[in-house]
Design a protein around this motif. Structure first.
Motif, PDB file in Angstrom:
ATOM      1  N   SER A   8      47.111  37.231  45.477  1.00 17.87           N
ATOM      2  CA  SER A   8      46.082  36.479  46.189  1.00 17.87           C
ATOM      3  C   SER A   8      44.824  37.323  46.318  1.00 17.87           C
ATOM      4  O   SER A   8      44.830  38.535  46.039  1.00 17.87           O
ATOM      5  CB  SER A   8      46.583  36.049  47.577  1.00 17.87           C
ATOM      6  OG  SER A   8      46.899  37.191  48.364  1.00 17.87           O
ATOM      7  N   ARG A  54      39.712  32.795  39.329  1.00 22.88           N
ATOM      8  CA  ARG A  54      41.114  33.204  39.368  1.00 22.88           C
ATOM      9  C   ARG A  54      41.731  32.977  37.992  1.00 22.88           C
ATOM     10  O   ARG A  54      41.934  31.841  37.556  1.00 22.88           O
ATOM     11  CB  ARG A  54      41.819  32.381  40.434  1.00 22.88           C
ATOM     12  CG  ARG A  54      43.239  32.760  40.723  1.00 22.88           C
ATOM     13  CD  ARG A  54      43.667  32.053  42.015  1.00 22.88           C
ATOM     14  NE  ARG A  54      45.096  32.084  42.193  1.00 22.88           N
ATOM     15  CZ  ARG A  54      45.778  33.143  42.630  1.00 22.88           C
ATOM     16  NH1 ARG A  54      45.125  34.251  42.941  1.00 22.88           N
ATOM     17  NH2 ARG A  54      47.079  33.088  42.780  1.00 22.88           N
ATOM     18  N   ASP A 100      42.857  27.894  42.783  1.00 26.84           N
ATOM     19  CA  ASP A 100      43.473  27.278  41.614  1.00 26.84           C
ATOM     20  C   ASP A 100      42.852  25.902  41.411  1.00 26.84           C
ATOM     21  O   ASP A 100      42.713  25.133  42.362  1.00 26.84           O
ATOM     22  CB  ASP A 100      44.982  27.126  41.821  1.00 26.84           C
ATOM     23  CG  ASP A 100      45.657  28.454  42.098  1.00 26.84           C
ATOM     24  OD1 ASP A 100      45.234  29.458  41.512  1.00 26.84           O
ATOM     25  OD2 ASP A 100      46.608  28.473  42.917  1.00 26.84           O
ATOM     26  N   CYS A 150      37.474  31.134  43.767  1.00 25.90           N
ATOM     27  CA  CYS A 150      38.716  31.925  43.776  1.00 25.90           C
ATOM     28  C   CYS A 150      39.942  31.076  44.071  1.00 25.90           C
ATOM     29  O   CYS A 150      40.939  31.580  44.592  1.00 25.90           O
ATOM     30  CB  CYS A 150      38.622  33.076  44.785  1.00 25.90           C
ATOM     31  SG  CYS A 150      37.008  33.880  44.856  1.00 25.90           S
ATOM     32  N   MET A 159      40.124  37.797  39.725  1.00 31.40           N
ATOM     33  CA  MET A 159      40.592  37.083  40.912  1.00 31.40           C
ATOM     34  C   MET A 159      39.644  35.982  41.310  1.00 31.40           C
ATOM     35  O   MET A 159      40.035  35.024  41.970  1.00 31.40           O
ATOM     36  CB  MET A 159      40.781  38.060  42.083  1.00 31.40           C
ATOM     37  CG  MET A 159      41.766  39.178  41.825  1.00 31.40           C
ATOM     38  SD  MET A 159      43.428  38.595  41.416  1.00 31.40           S
ATOM     39  CE  MET A 159      43.845  37.658  42.846  1.00 31.40           C
ATOM     40  N   CYS A 160      38.391  36.124  40.937  1.00 30.46           N
ATOM     41  CA  CYS A 160      37.385  35.145  41.339  1.00 30.46           C
ATOM     42  C   CYS A 160      36.298  35.094  40.269  1.00 30.46           C
ATOM     43  O   CYS A 160      35.437  35.982  40.257  1.00 30.46           O
ATOM     44  CB  CYS A 160      36.786  35.547  42.696  1.00 30.46           C
ATOM     45  SG  CYS A 160      35.823  34.240  43.466  1.00 30.46           S
TER      46      CYS A 160
END
Length: 1437
Positions: free
Chosen positions: A245, A229, A100, A98, A226-227
């Protein structure tokens, strides 16, 4: 959740990979060149720990970093592998964790992974069928399939959002926890599911909760998008200044918003989410879904405010073509399948709705979604009409569109999708129209009675999402004909007519009270019988699927009175018209496949495998040496056959048994152009023909391979006809295995064509170039008139003042400060100075760079304009109008070396002799066509040829004219004017310059590859452009030469090589006569001129021009090159070198080394241990790119006694070395002999420079190659034989140079633009020798004459229109050129050459990196020690 399970499985797989450790007693490394031996030994001893385990050992990693960048260390690739694994794991953990992904780390990982492939020790890595290691593949999936967020994405997001304006906030900011995930987001991670199932539900929920504010922050508690991301999270920048986030605990949140997991409704769910499927048929869920959809207008208002878009007058129509960034490639899909099949025609038709002038009513754009996120939104938020193929991101982009808009979704054949229309049109105030463009038979009456009643009442019937209603039936329908059925031909005529009508209503009408565009278009369509669809939420427009067909009724019956269908009933399955469409497409795919097999070379490669020698590779059995052909596996379609004979005594069967063997398997590699056909059309007669044709081509190729004696026996062999294989059932084919490679990823080729700054800059560049060309052309014409008119000298205007004026203008163009900038700016300068034509700057740099440079060009244009006016005023008496001529004396010619022949083109051997095409001609004209024949690339081109010169003769007999049928790749085109064609002659020679006396004409671009936009190769310039001219002058016995006319417009070239060659030409020409430069667009007529039409000397095999006694008894190249060398030395004799060189070296070095160390990645051939060799020989390392001037290079090479270098390392510099010097070349001998032939060994011998070859380390064997040129009688050549499998009308045409095949396609020239030529009466050869008598007699003489003229143009002509007599650069007119083969010159019978791509050297092998082994280094030391330097070398010569 399903996504979480996938992550766990992937990570466990990575941790469980076990690869054999590198440390083994059977292989020992060489620690030399690896830094400290103890450290290297320690790393080697413990390397298995890093390779086999995921734990970090900081000490070993530090050792690895110190070793991996040592280019000559044998352990460097192993260190790179160890480091790439550590970095790869970090990236994978970040992606699945998750986070960057670090962009710098990604770049470093790719670099190290590439370096690791150079490991030559025991195998320590496994590579998949995609050519990637497990970690590389996992990183690829994350970055190219899941489109994970990187730090570059984050930086771009912050940069963009910081500049975006504010929007009207709804209440107040907060830190909001988003709990829950919609079923849609959980079902798939594709882009449409992100926009519909993630972004839009969050927007609605946050807005309803009162937290829509740019300073609001989002924290998601659930994993979808999101995961890992997703980089698509950047779209939240439309609403918020910070990226969302992920925190399952939502720590720090000040508010909570719960998502309704069941809405929106967009899809039927997969087996993993089958528990959610009942929600798609629940009344309350549908009510919430439609209420949820009603927020669309708010989103459009916010988008326009956030992007700073103001209200505008007029309409924007967008043709949305399928992008590739973020697109998930479906199995078997190619870029062509992503667009409407008649893509170009649709775009052209839509373009007629507006002329794209500022302030007009309608603007039409052709776009894709391959744009930054905010530009995608801007495109949709400001578009009134969008049309595209279903699946072109239409569902995702509709959300942003304004009220009153129209979205036209072209449906795949026989399906209808209502799921998107329900939501798009749910808000009646939005007045949005969703148009479903379908073919006959598609049922769009899916809304049901509840939706038709307005979505109210108790009589609920769940709307169907699509037809067919079951997903498996929908997929089966799309795949009915293979994946090609996803797209189709779209008849745009009704749509365009309707839009034109409603746009016309708008023009001049008051805006008040005018109904929305969508409402007016719906009324127009329904008046013509097009029904509502999807419960009244959409409009169905039925078209035939045939371009420009008659209008089709809503029932798809062409308004036929015989139709018995009742209203609302739809025919099931494809109709006859539908079958015809797919039949035509199958035919086109079949022809594309068969054409691709015999392009410039036969494209079919093959391997023969004994039954007990099979290995499993991927999903297909391949030969054991398959690793030698990695390119084939990536770029070819692989089929393995077991073949037996049904007529075993037939010559074809005997040939097959003798060279392949019926006991063996035959693996064929077919070109990728065959992929659409092989994938989509099943076991048909055409498929059998393709396979038999490919076996036939493999047999022909194999017949000319092997030992020289065996091949020599085939030279007189005439193969049986192909029809025996096709019709006599010689072979029975059984497909044992097949591999059709998947498309892993796509690269975008679309560009933003609307940038005004770029367009303005391009125009300034063109205008400046035209101004320069015009000025220099006028000055040159004035100079020639002055030279021919002695009366002007008495008026005090000596002719010598004009060359000074020309020099003045040329120097002005060298003054812009930009020329001292980067290579991009230099390239722009060259375009403006050397080319005035259509320039595509799409790859030339950033738009701001172009705009900045265009300002510099504007200043330059003003300076040149003022200077040229002043100069021409001074020359006014000289610049009188040139008298027009309507006739020319008859032309005549003679051969310079009568009766001489040389070996043929570079790929051929001495078995092919060609005449020496060097002539002295009288009363001829030469016209420069470089400005009107400078072409951009067409599909399939490697370089655009063009940039032509035209030789014009007058009154030659047909037999004499035939002698000037030139090589099709020559820069020269010949035009023969009849004696009585006075009108045509006057047009040709109008305003021409006339030169008296004898002229030499020297030009560049003899070789076609020197005519690409930025090609300039010094070796080819010297050998192919200059060598024959030097030979001709030296042995031509010319009593007096009045001038040397040069034309250097074959390409813009790169600045340094082009300048180098020009200085070399000027230095040699100065020894002969004054130089007169021909300008672009000029026509010069000559009293006498010497012309050389030889195309290529480089890469020769027997090299007649370089061999003694070849052109005539006593001929030798040695005195020619000695004269050239002395001429250059004399030209540089007064130069003393630059001051910087004098300060650095009081004496010039005499032992130097050059390893192509500054070459780019295209053709590196870099010497890896150059510095080691220099240290051992005490040599000075030089780089030819760093010499300050041509003179410095000449001086340095004259002083050099021993040159240590690699193959292809600026060998032309040897021209300046003293006789007796030595040139040592490190290379792979067999590869060099095959790729580059014997040219340079013979040139070195003529220069009397010792040439020594040293074998490099780890040289690979070159591929199989024909020992002799393969020549076949034209009637048995594959080009002619393929007529037997063609379904279209085709003709074969011959001249003395080539055999070509043309196909009638019933096309039209209306879309091809301006033709390259419309030959006039008297300029076409109406009476020509009938070559290739074995072929059918050509009855249509007018068509034959046009086709022959097309052949004269070589690759610059691809089709002809025999109705208007025009010749076109592109295919698509009435007759398309398919392929051509060279005719054997001077043959007793007509034979055409047979070439195979299999016989060409893999450039990856020829251009590989080179290392000098110990033996080569020792020999270099010995040579250096034996070299005697001249210790008192002066700078001046």
């Amino acid at each position: 959740m399903a996504v979480r399970t996938i992550v766990v499985v992937r990570v466990i797989f990575l941790l469980s990979v076990s690869v054999a450790t590198a440390t083994t007693e059977l292989w020992a490394p060489d620690f030399k060149n690896c830094g400290l031996p103890a450290s290297a030994a320690k790393f080697w001893e413990m390397s298995g720990i890093i390779i086999d385990n995921v734990n970090k050992d900081e000490q070993l990693l530090k050792l690895a970093w110190s070793i991996e960048n040592l280019p000559n260390c044998s352990l460097a690739p192993l260190a790179a592998l160890a480091l790439s694994r550590q970095l790869g794991l970090e990236l994978v953990y970040a992606g699945h964790g998750c986070q960057d992904m670090d962009s710098a780390l990604l770049d470093k990982f790719h670099r190290l992974s590439t370096a690791a492939r150079r490991w030559s020790g025991p195998p320590v890595e496994e590579y998949s069928k995609h050519g990637m290691s497990p970690l590389e593949w996992e990183v690829h999936v994350l970055t190219k399939k899941l489109w994970v967020m990187t730090t570059t994405h984050v930086d771009n997001f912050r940069s963009i959002t910081a500049k975006l304006p504010d929007y009207t906030p709804l209440v107040s900011p907060a830190t909001v926890c988003i709990r829950g995930a919609t079923y849609l987001a959980q079902e798939s991670l594709v882009f449409a599911h992100f926009v519909w199932g993630h972004f839009y539900p969050v927007f609605v929920a946050v807005t309803k909760a009162g937290f829509l504010h740019r300073q609001t922050g989002l924290i998601f508690a659930d994993r979808p998008f999101m995961c890992p991301r997703s980089s698509w999270l950047s779209f939240y920048g439309l609403l918020f200044d910070e990226l969302p986030s992920f925190d399952e605990t939502c720590a720090g949140a000040t508010a909570v918003v719960d998502l309704d997991e069941t809405v929106p409704i967009m899809a039927h769910y997969t087996e993993e989410l089958q528990g959610y499927e009942p929600s798609t048929r629940d009344r309350s869920t549908w009510q919430r879904h439609l209420a949820h959809c009603n927020w669309r207008p708010v989103l459009n208002r916010l988008a326009r405010e956030r992007l700073g878009e103001k209200p505008t007058v007029g309409f924007k129509v967008v043709y949305l073509r399928r992008g590739t960034v973020g697109a998930v490639g479906r199995v078997g899909e190619t870029v062509a399948h992503r667009n409407i099949l008649n893509d170009a025609a649709v775009g052209k038709a839509l373009a007629t709705l507006g002329d794209n002038r500022p302030g007009q009513l309608v603007t039409v754009l052709s776009e894709t979604t391959d744009k930054p996120w905010h530009e995608q939104v801007r495109l949709a938020a400001t578009a009134n009409v969008i049309l595209g193929l279903h699946g072109s991101a239409l569902a995702a982009i509709e959300l942003w569109m304004p009220g009153g808009g129209i979205l036209v979704s072209v449906m795949s054949p026989s399906i209808c999708e209502c799921r998107f229309a329900y939501c798009a049109a749910s808000n009646e105030g939005r007045a949005f129209l969703y148009v479903l463009a379908t073919m006959p038979g598609a049922n769009c009456q899916l809304g049901g009675r509840w939706l038709e009643q307005g979505g109210v009442g108790d009589d609920f019937e769940a709307p169907e999402l699509h037809w067919p209603s079951r997903v498996q039936d929908l997929v089966a329908t799309i795949y009915r004909e293979g994946f090609f059925s996803f797209s189709r031909v779209f008849d745009y005529s009704q749509l365009v007519a309707g839009l034109r009508t409603v746009f016309a209503e708008q023009e001049g009408s008051p805006q008040e009270g005018l109904l929305p565009l969508s409402t007016r278009f719906r009324s127009w369509a329904q008046e013509r019988g097009h029904p509502s669809a999807c419960g009244g939420k959409a409009l169905q427009m039925i078209d035939s699927g045939v371009e420009n067909s008659e209008e089709v009724s809503p029932q798809g019956n062409n308004n036929s009175s015989s139709n018995n269908n009742n209203p609302g009933e739809f025919p099931q399955g494809p109709g006859a018209q539908d079958e015809k469409i797919w039949g035509d497409i199958a035919k086109e795919s079949f022809e594309a496949c068969s054409d691709a097999m015999i392009e410039k070379h036969m494209q079919v490669n093959f391997a023969v495998i004994p039954p007990n020698d099979l290995i499993e590779q991927g999903s297909v059995s391949l030969p054991g040496d398959a690793e030698k052909h990695p390119v084939l596996l990536k770029t070819s379609l692989v089929t393995m056959f077991k073949i037996r004979c049904s007529s075993c005594t037939h010559p074809w069967a005997k040939l097959f048994d003798s060279i392949i063997g019926f006991d063996n398997f035959l693996v064929l590699y077919l070109p990728m152009q065959c992929k659409p056909f092989l994938e989509n059309y099943g076991v048909t007669k055409r498929l059998i023909l393709i396979h038999l044709f490919s076996v036939y081509l493999a047999l022909l190729t194999a017949a000319f391979e092997g030992s020289p004696s065996r091949v020599a026996s085939q030279q007189s062999w005439v193969p049986p006809p192909l029809t025996d294989i096709l019709h006599d059932q010689v072979f029975v084919l059984e497909i044992a295995d097949q591999l059709v490679p998947d498309v892993v990823e796509f690269q975008s080729t679309s560009r933003d064509r609307t940038d005004r700054n770029l367009a303005q800059a391009r125009q300034k560049i063109l205008d400046t170039g035209r101004l320069l060309d015009t000025t220099l052309r006028e000055l040159s014409a004035s100079h020639r008139m002055c030279m021919s008119d002695n009366s002007h000298k008495s008026k005090g205007q000596p002719c010598e003042s004009i060359p000074r004026a020309v020099s003045m203008v040329e120097k002005l163009t060298l003054r812009p400060s930009s020329l001292q900038g980067n290579s991009f700016q230099q390239h722009l300068f060259l375009i403006s100075h050397l080319q005035a034509n259509n320039v595509d700057l799409g790859n030339c740099g950033k738009n701001e760079d172009v705009a900045e440079f265009s300002q510099e060009l504007s200043k330059l244009a003003e300076i040149v304009s003022d200077a040229s006016v002043d100069i021409l005023k001074e020359l006014q008496p000289v610049s009188s109008t040139v008298p027009e001529r309507s006739h020319m004396p008859p032309s005549s010619w003679e051969e310079i070396f009568p009766g001489a022949t040389v070996d043929g083109a570079f790929w051929e051997s001495s078995s092919s002799q060609v005449p020496v095409d060097i002539f002295k001609l009288r009363n001829v004209c030469i016209r420069d066509l470089s400005d009107v024949t400078s072409y951009t690339l067409l599909p399939g081109d490697s370089v655009p040829l063009g940039r032509r010169l035209e030789l014009i003769t007058f009154g030659l007999s047909p037999s004499a004219a035939e002698r000037f049928t030139l090589d099709p790749n020559s820069r020269f085109l010949t035009t023969h004017s009849a004696r009585d064609a006075t009108t045509a002659v006057a047009k040709l020679v109008r305003n021409a310059s006339f030169l008296s006396g004898l002229s030499l004409f020297w030009y560049d671009g003899h070789l076609s590859s020197l005519r690409c936009p930025d090609c300039s190769n010094i070796d080819h310039h010297m050998q192919d452009d200059a060598m024959v001219d030097w030979i001709t002058y030296f042995f031509g016995n010319f009593s007096s030469v009045r001038q040397v006319v040069t034309n250097m417009h074959a390409s813009e070239g790169e600045l340094r090589p082009k300048k180098w060659f020009s200085q070399l030409v000027d230095a040699v020409a100065a020894d002969i006569a004054p130089v007169d430069r021909m300008r672009k667009g000029e026509t010069i007529c000559f009293e006498e001129v010497v012309l050389n039409f030889m195309q290529r000397l480089s890469n020769c095999r027997t090299c007649s021009f370089y061999s003694d006694n070849s052109l005539f008894e006593g001929y030798s190249l040695r005195p020619v090159l000695d004269w050239v060398r002395q001429s250059v030395w004399r030209a540089q004799g007064t130069e003393t070198g630059t001051a910087s060189c004098q300060q650095q070296h009081s004496l010039l070095p005499c032992v130097v080394a050059f390893g192509r160390q500054s070459e780019g990645p295209t053709k590196p051939r870099t010497w890896l241990n150059l510095q080691e060799a220099a240290d051992q020989t005490n040599a000075t390392v030089i780089d030819f790119r760093h010499f300050d001037s041509f003179g410095d290079e000449v001086l340095a090479m004259k002083a050099t006694r021993l040159m240590l270098t690699v193959v292809g390392a600026h060998q032309a510099a040897a021209l300046f070395m003293r006789p007796g010097s030595t040139w040592v070349e490190l290379s792979c001998g067999k590869v060099v002999a095959q790729q580059w032939g014997q040219a340079w060994p013979k040139i070195f011998a003529a220069l009397q420079v010792n040439h020594i070859h040293l074998e490099a380390a780890d040289c690979k064997e070159p591929p199989i190659k024909s020992a002799e040129t393969a020549w076949l009688p034209v009637h048995r050549h594959p080009l002619v034989e393929m007529l037997a499998i063609s379904e279209s009308e085709q003709v074969s045409v011959c001249n003395s140079r080539q055999l070509c095949i043309f196909r009638s396609n019933g096309g039209s020239s209306s879309t091809l633009g301006k033709p390259i030529e419309v030959p006039g009466v008297g300029l076409l050869r109406d009476t020509l020798t009938q070559w290739c008598s074995e072929l059918p007699v050509f009855e249509n003489q007018h068509l034959r004459s046009l086709l022959l003229r097309c052949m004269d143009w070589g690759q610059d002509c691809q089709s002809v229109d025999d109705e208007v007599g025009a010749i076109y650069r592109q295919r698509g007119s009435f007759w398309d050129k398919i392929h051509c083969a060279l005719i054997k010159p001077m043959g007793e019978i007509s034979e055409a050459s047979l070439r195979s791509k299999r016989w060409t050297t893999d450039r990856a092998v020829a251009d590989g990196l080179l290392t000098a082994p110990k033996e080569a280094l020792a020999e270099m030391r010995r040579l250096a020690e034996a070299t005697t330097c001249l210790r008192d070398q002066p700078w001046s010569l």
